[in-house]
Design a protein around this motif. Structure first.
Motif, short mmCIF file in Angstrom:
data_model
loop_
_atom_site.label_atom_id
_atom_site.label_comp_id
_atom_site.label_asym_id
_atom_site.label_seq_id
_atom_site.Cartn_x
_atom_site.Cartn_y
_atom_site.Cartn_z
N HIS A 191 0.63 -1.34 0.33
CA HIS A 191 -0.24 -0.13 0.13
C HIS A 191 0.81 1.59 0.18
O HIS A 191 -0.27 2.38 0.19
N ARG A 192 1.86 0.94 0.16
CA ARG A 192 2.88 2.05 -0.18
C ARG A 192 2.40 2.94 1.32
O ARG A 192 3.16 4.53 0.63
N VAL A 193 2.96 2.20 2.78
CA VAL A 193 2.53 3.95 3.14
C VAL A 193 3.53 3.19 4.35
O VAL A 193 3.98 2.15 4.71
N PRO A 194 3.95 4.55 4.88
CA PRO A 194 4.96 4.25 6.20
C PRO A 194 4.56 3.64 7.16
O PRO A 194 3.30 4.31 7.87
N ILE A 195 4.81 2.29 7.40
CA ILE A 195 4.17 2.24 9.19
C ILE A 195 5.62 1.86 10.07
O ILE A 195 6.62 1.43 9.81
N VAL A 196 4.98 2.71 11.46
CA VAL A 196 6.51 3.35 11.95
C VAL A 196 5.71 2.62 14.02
O VAL A 196 5.02 3.40 14.54
N VAL A 197 6.34 1.55 14.37
CA VAL A 197 6.07 0.86 16.03
C VAL A 197 6.14 2.35 16.82
O VAL A 197 6.75 2.81 16.89
#
Length: 367
Positions: free
Chosen positions: A211-217
């Motif tokens: 989905h070309r999205v950053p995911i930051v925990v």
């Protein structure tokens, strides 16, 4: 108080905010997945401190809120039966079903008890062998290991009068569903640190890439959230879409191997309905065939429950990030913590409860 007070430092918060302001050049919308993060954001006014280009969208990260109405009504039906001790965490007792809640059942004579652990319910079953003891096992990946362990222990000890009403949901399929929705505005995610402390981060890189999205925990204290936003904005501005761990003091890439083994042994993946959202494929767990005897849905045969949502409650749109709580016409009037129409006003992690508690009753200036 280590890891608490040091993550409330106002000077460090100002530095992070300054860096975010210096980095952002255009509007971005990111979703915090966890209801605990939502409450921290609203309580500390983080959404108001951020530059106006950064919008925080509240996601379906409250386990109480997404427990489907059908499951609440099943809990009410089981709790109303004679000879049943129905055990639950306290925040489930006021979640409205179709026409009542667990408090009402208790007031009508049902044996409904608040416990602090599923093992407390198992101990009740051991002490009261003439009663059927049911624990309401809800939640995301965070609470699944303890519930799985309790069922495993019940079988090991031969405690046959214990069962689990299971309504566990999984975060990655929900992220997938959000991104596939036609009206989705989410461009990045702040992932829930406590979920990743159990599951690790292995399920997220594929989502970020597809989905070309950053995911930051991200963690839950103010500086945790600001650091997550800072990293997310940096990725968005650079056109990147990676998984980053901004919560390394609690999260490892591999998660918790012992917890994962327990989940894999006791549960199996299934489709699951989310309140206000609908059914998401492969988004939940149920007890596997080996532990089916401990499944309260099968033991009490409550598969024919029919439900009806309140026509005045727009909590489903809140959970999908389509509206803010105060944009619901019932918010603060027909729907309050004392007279809730939906679970988002009841739960300690619900977005509507956060807005009401911290007096975010109308659109507030940002920036």
């Amino acid at each position: 108080m280590r890891y608490i007070e040091e993550f409330h430092d106002p000077e460090l918060a100002r530095r992070l905010l300054d860096e975010i302001r210096a980095t952002v050049t255009r509007p971005w919308a990111m979703m915090e997945v966890c209801g605990g993060q939502t409450h921290s954001i609203i309580r500390h006014g983080i959404d108001q401190l951020l530059p106006e280009e950064v919008e925080l969208i509240h996601g379906p990260g409250c386990p109480v809120c997404v427990t489907p109405l059908e499951m609440i009504d099943k809990a009410l039906a089981i709790a109303s039966r004679r000879n049943v001790v129905f055990c639950s965490f306290g925040d489930m007792l006021r979640v409205p079903g179709t026409d009542r809640d667990l408090f009402r059942v208790k007031g009508e004579g049902g044996d409904v008890r608040v416990v602090y652990s599923p093992l407390d319910a198992l101990e009740i079953a051991r002490r009261e062998p003439d009663k059927e003891v049911v624990f309401f096992g809800i939640g995301f990946e965070t609470t699944a290991p303890a519930n799985a362990m309790t069922v495993h222990e019940a079988r090991r000890l031969g405690i046959g009068n214990f069962s689990l009403l299971v309504s566990h949901v999984r975060v990655p399929p929900a992220v997938e569903a959000i991104m596939r929705a036609p009206e989705c505005r989410v461009q990045a995610f702040l992932a829930a640190g406590h979920v990743c402390s159990v599951m690790g981060t292995a399920e997220y890189p594929e989502l970020a890439e597809r989905h070309r999205v950053p995911i930051v925990v991200t963690g839950f204290e103010p500086l945790d959230i600001l650091e997550g936003v800072r990293r997310t904005v940096r990725q968005l501005e650079r056109g990147e879409h990676r998984v980053e761990n901004a919560y390394p003091r609690a999260v490892r890439e591999a998660g918790n191997p012992a917890a994962l083994r327990m989940i894999e042994e006791v549960f199996e993946v299934t489709d699951r309905a989310w309140r206000g959202i609908g059914t998401i494929p492969d988004s939940g767990w149920r007890l596997s065939d080996a532990f089916r005897a401990y499944d309260a849905e099968y033991r009490f045969d409550v598969g024919d429950v029919r439900t009806a949502e309140s026509a005045d409650c727009r909590s489903g749109e809140v959970l999908q990030g389509l509206i803010k709580p105060h944009e619901c016409p019932s918010f603060g009037t027909a729907c309050t913590p004392r007279t809730p129409l939906g679970a988002t006003m009841v739960s300690s992690e619900g977005a509507c409860a956060a807005y009401y508690l911290y007096r975010r009753l109308e659109v507030a200036p940002v920036g």
